[in-house]
Design a protein around this motif. Structure first.
Motif, short mmCIF file in Angstrom:
data_model
loop_
_atom_site.label_atom_id
_atom_site.label_comp_id
_atom_site.label_asym_id
_atom_site.label_seq_id
_atom_site.Cartn_x
_atom_site.Cartn_y
_atom_site.Cartn_z
N PRO A 49 0.82 -1.21 0.00
CA PRO A 49 0.00 0.00 0.00
C PRO A 49 0.85 1.26 0.00
O PRO A 49 1.92 1.30 0.61
CB PRO A 49 -0.80 -0.12 1.30
CG PRO A 49 0.05 -0.96 2.18
CD PRO A 49 0.74 -1.93 1.26
N GLY A 50 0.40 2.24 -0.72
CA GLY A 50 1.09 3.52 -0.74
C GLY A 50 2.27 3.61 -1.70
O GLY A 50 2.96 4.62 -1.73
N PHE A 51 2.52 2.58 -2.47
CA PHE A 51 3.61 2.60 -3.44
C PHE A 51 3.06 2.96 -4.81
O PHE A 51 1.93 2.62 -5.15
CB PHE A 51 4.29 1.23 -3.54
CG PHE A 51 5.14 0.90 -2.36
CD1 PHE A 51 6.47 1.27 -2.32
CD2 PHE A 51 4.61 0.22 -1.28
CE1 PHE A 51 7.26 0.96 -1.23
CE2 PHE A 51 5.39 -0.10 -0.19
CZ PHE A 51 6.72 0.27 -0.16
N ASP A 52 3.87 3.64 -5.60
CA ASP A 52 3.52 3.90 -6.99
C ASP A 52 4.10 2.75 -7.81
O ASP A 52 5.32 2.64 -7.93
CB ASP A 52 4.12 5.23 -7.45
CG ASP A 52 3.79 5.56 -8.89
OD1 ASP A 52 3.36 4.67 -9.65
OD2 ASP A 52 3.99 6.74 -9.28
N PRO A 53 3.26 1.87 -8.34
CA PRO A 53 3.78 0.68 -9.02
C PRO A 53 4.61 0.99 -10.27
O PRO A 53 5.45 0.19 -10.65
CB PRO A 53 2.53 -0.11 -9.38
CG PRO A 53 1.43 0.89 -9.38
CD PRO A 53 1.81 1.93 -8.38
N GLU A 54 4.41 2.14 -10.88
CA GLU A 54 5.17 2.49 -12.07
C GLU A 54 6.58 2.98 -11.75
O GLU A 54 7.48 2.87 -12.56
CB GLU A 54 4.41 3.53 -12.89
CG GLU A 54 3.12 2.98 -13.47
CD GLU A 54 2.33 4.04 -14.22
OE1 GLU A 54 2.54 5.25 -13.98
OE2 GLU A 54 1.50 3.64 -15.05
N LYS A 55 6.76 3.55 -10.55
CA LYS A 55 8.07 4.11 -10.19
C LYS A 55 8.76 3.35 -9.06
O LYS A 55 9.98 3.25 -9.06
CB LYS A 55 7.92 5.57 -9.76
CG LYS A 55 7.46 6.51 -10.87
CD LYS A 55 7.53 7.95 -10.44
CE LYS A 55 6.63 8.23 -9.26
NZ LYS A 55 6.54 9.63 -8.88
N ASP A 56 8.00 2.85 -8.11
CA ASP A 56 8.58 2.34 -6.87
C ASP A 56 8.66 0.82 -6.75
O ASP A 56 9.31 0.32 -5.85
CB ASP A 56 7.78 2.85 -5.67
CG ASP A 56 7.71 4.37 -5.61
OD1 ASP A 56 8.66 5.01 -6.10
OD2 ASP A 56 6.72 4.90 -5.08
#
Length: 135
Positions: A49-56
């Motif tokens: 939760p709270g992660f940007d899947p495209e960057k992180d």
């Protein structure tokens, strides 16, 4: 593991985290996962939760292992406190025999990363018939 100490009104809040850690001094698994093996497919779900899947978030398959890694950058705040965890997180699991790593697919929805790995059906093993030559 369930903590033996209540999280509220603890005199030493960091102590509860120590008890939740892998015993005695092992790595904390900050990325929680589920693994499901179904016919023809292996699925790994990770709470992110709270992660940007495209960057992180990054998913890699190499040498029969699947690695899910993520990084959360800390924000500088002048006042207040934070119980958020920042930094790099990683989990690695062994892929089943017959995993088709070139066909891995991943989706991210509502803080859950789901990685689907197709698994080729292997021939059944068992008794091998031995023909006998008769003279």
């Amino acid at each position: 593991m369930t903590s033996l100490l209540p999280r509220t009104r603890t005199m030493f809040p960091g102590l509860t985290e120590w008890f939740d850690a892998a015993w005695p001094f092992g790595e904390r698994n900050l990325v929680r996962i589920e693994e499901v093996a179904a016919e023809g497919e292996y699925v790994v779900r990770a709470e992110l939760p709270g992660f940007d899947p495209e960057k992180d978030v990054h998913v890699a398959a190499e040498n029969g292992m699947l690695t899910i890694s993520a990084e959360r950058q800390a924000r500088k705040e002048e006042k207040g406190r934070s119980e958020f965890r920042y930094g790099s997180f990683s989990r690695t699991v062994a892929l089943p025999r017959g995993a088709e790593t070139a066909k891995i697919a991943a989706t991210y929805h509502d803080g859950i990363l789901e990685v689907k790995v197709p698994v080729a059906q292997t021939e059944a093993t068992g008794q091998i018939e031995i023909p006998v030559k008769k003279d």
